[in-house]
Write a protein that holds these residues in place. Sequence first.
Motif, PDB file in Angstrom:
ATOM      1  N   PRO A  36       4.499  71.355  53.471  1.00 17.76           N
ATOM      2  CA  PRO A  36       5.574  72.335  53.262  1.00 17.76           C
ATOM      3  C   PRO A  36       6.201  72.271  51.886  1.00 17.76           C
ATOM      4  O   PRO A  36       6.564  73.313  51.315  1.00 17.76           O
ATOM      5  CB  PRO A  36       6.581  71.985  54.358  1.00 17.76           C
ATOM      6  CG  PRO A  36       5.796  71.267  55.398  1.00 17.76           C
ATOM      7  CD  PRO A  36       4.738  70.518  54.667  1.00 17.76           C
ATOM      8  N   ALA A 118       6.689  78.713  55.139  1.00 15.64           N
ATOM      9  CA  ALA A 118       7.020  77.890  56.299  1.00 15.64           C
ATOM     10  C   ALA A 118       7.912  78.671  57.244  1.00 15.64           C
ATOM     11  O   ALA A 118       8.815  79.387  56.815  1.00 15.64           O
ATOM     12  CB  ALA A 118       7.727  76.607  55.849  1.00 15.64           C
ATOM     13  N   LEU A 123       3.173  76.451  59.054  1.00 13.76           N
ATOM     14  CA  LEU A 123       2.780  77.048  57.794  1.00 13.76           C
ATOM     15  C   LEU A 123       1.910  78.245  58.129  1.00 13.76           C
ATOM     16  O   LEU A 123       0.968  78.140  58.922  1.00 13.76           O
ATOM     17  CB  LEU A 123       2.004  76.055  56.923  1.00 13.76           C
ATOM     18  CG  LEU A 123       2.789  74.854  56.407  1.00 13.76           C
ATOM     19  CD1 LEU A 123       1.878  73.907  55.640  1.00 13.76           C
ATOM     20  CD2 LEU A 123       3.941  75.307  55.514  1.00 13.76           C
TER      21      LEU A 123
END
Length: 864
Positions: A36, A118, A123
């Motif tokens: 992320p 995100a 994701l």
Amino acid sequence: MDIHAAAASPAVIRRSDYRVPDWLVPDVTLDFDLDPALTTVRAKLAVARNGGHDRPLRLDGDGLVPLEVKVDGRSLTQAEWHLEAGALILPLPGAAHEVETLVELAPERNSKLMGLYASGGLLCTQCEAEGFRRITFFPDRPDILSRYSVRMAADKACFPILLANGDPVEQGDGEDGRHWAIWNDPYPKPCYLFALVAGDLSCNRDRFVTMSGRDVQLGIWVKDADLPRTTHAMEALKNSMAWDERVYGREYDLNVFNIVAVADFNFGAMENKGLNIFNSRYILADPDTATDIDYDGVEGVVAHEYFHNWSGNRVTCRDWFQLSLKEGFTVFRDQNFSADMGSHAVKRIEDVRILRAGQFPEDSGPLAHPVRPESYMEISNFYTATIYNKGAELIRMMALMLGPERFHAGTDLYFDRHDGQAATCEDFVRAMEDGGNIDLTQFRLWYEQAGTPRVRALLSHDAATGRVNLVLSQIIPPTPGQPEKRPMAIPIRVALFDRESRANHGDETLMLTRSEQRFTFQNVATAPVLSINRGFSAPVIVDTNRSQADLAFLSAHDDDPFARYEAMQQLMVNVLVGQIGGQPVDESAVVDAVRQTLIDPALDSAFVAEAIRLPSEAYLGDQMPIVDPDAIHDARDALQHRIGAELEPLWRDMHARLRANSFSLSPAAKGARKLRNAALHYLVASGAADGPLTAFEQFDSADNMTERQAALGILANGESPERIAAVDIFYNRYCADALTLDKWFQTQAFALHPDTVDLVEKLGRHKDFTLNNPNRVRALYGAFSGNQWAFHHRSGKGYRLVADCILALDPINPQTAARLVPPLGRWKRFDAQRAALMQAQLQRILSQPGLSKDVMEQVRKSLD
């Protein structure tokens, strides 16, 4: 470079400037190291020069910095490439090369929700229209078709599931708790269909055996707690696959079909090849949290995205001006699927109401554009009702003109001729001509000219000769950039009814191709009643010389369900517009028509509920040269009260009689709920002393969200202790469920209550409101801007609230912010005071430094 100066003059992209790609990219290999905070993307592109030219390779990029650039395995120095407006420019000799780039991304900081971002621990990607350039350097245009191989690596504990387009190839464990997976898509596709999802997900698994006997593994991936709410979506998917085989002969082509639901999404869903990514509101449904409308939405959107596998993926659009090629055709397909799954009559009424609520105002305002636009600054602004809904109506008109057999010959030819290609709207029309043996030269004007045609119909009868003359004329109003219009080819379905016998003299489709035409009917002994634009055969506004008595007759006896509904609506519109204009009107005709509809045993409940529904305040405003929100609200409220009061015993009986013992999604059960809610609405509108208590009892005892939210909405329109209690109970029950809490915000924002504008201001500061989730923004500010009476509060406070939201949202999510601009852009339709207040807010937005081109384009056009 001066960023503000660049933003002040965004480039205009024109359809006439299209040229074929300089370079093709037949194969792409992507390697993602996912995290992320910091994701790396290594891309290897097999590029091939397209034609005899010496132009460099241009790879689009948005916010990307190349950490490494290689050509044919050799690392380039910075002197051998350069960036130009974000794009990577590579002067390359010869005909073919392998180009490799390495970039870094920060998905958790991507609030635009385009590219890789995100969402709730996942994701995921969104690449349509131009999001792929936010992931890696690439010629980001839909006519570059490539085969993709994708490798993903991620922390296994955080991201145990790794999904991409196509079919899975390999997977395994790596070092330091990481794992990897490889997916391959054998079908060439444009980069806007690329998709990737990584996260901790559970799967509702099923299978579908295609018409050739292939076994397809199906998966709907959600957070574990949401798994029970995916059953309806899975059934919709399997029904869609079977329907597309049965109706269009289209078979699914991969071994796997996956859907992932995410909480943060700018659109409803995305048709990425083999890996559809959905806004969770169009996947998750159970009786306690989803209304019947939500269930229908899940079914329709699942079908829409699946149907794109052929009408959008296997055959894609050459450039973004051709967006309706895939969207208009696919909306038409999903509308017909939903009609087959339920009621054709009710579905047609719902679709036309959506068209009139969204597309007709768009077509008459500053943002009007053809179904195939000629230019844009930001393509995201063309995901409009014109592209989707009017585009679907164009397909429907062609289907009507050709008839079922020739239409399907045309669609078969279209799919066969353009499979694996990037096509145009003209390619589709030509396939209809060739497959259906028809000349559509004049019909092409529907793709070229903006504006909603107005058709005038004048009927006369000669008793001596038994001849009926129907004179049809058409006017297409001027729109931005198109002051003069040519006559369109308009298919108008008509029928003539005998007043005494109620017999239909015959259903005909007339082709209106000139500014004015005369059609003659013979052997009609007595003056008939005209039923026109039956089934809403064309997306036009019809003006007739029919009397209120004619409309009342049709509302009771027309054998075309849509025309019967339309007659009732026009009966109501005539009364309400007359009242607003201070003319003497007879409201009793409406009350009697509603009564007759309610007691007709031949009508199903869902149709009755639609027919007796008063036109919305916004629709009434569209019938007036200058919209008067206060007068419209008062007139509609008064008629609603009279219908409620005069028919109160019927409403009480119906509300009690239609109460179900248990929840069901059968058409009969859904129709009963719809009519029961309509009865409650009129009962409360009657002013009955026990109205609020009856509404609260429905709210409190309902075993489904359809009846619970309807009761909450009815209570929200008034002032009572029951209203306060219901609002609090609903919040406390559902505050932990984001999708259902959206309903709480939306219901209050859409309430016809004098204090709604102040309440929306307060809700904008609520601890559960966030600008980071598009669903929440749409639930509050989107709903509020559609509430004509509240949004157009004479103080102008509503305009300021929406403008404040646009300015705050634009740096976070320009796409969602831009979609809030159009209601402010309709200032020419309102009185001078309101118009000045709206213009002032548009000017305030435009003066903001660093404004996105998404919002800037909408505001500039709105001020013209």
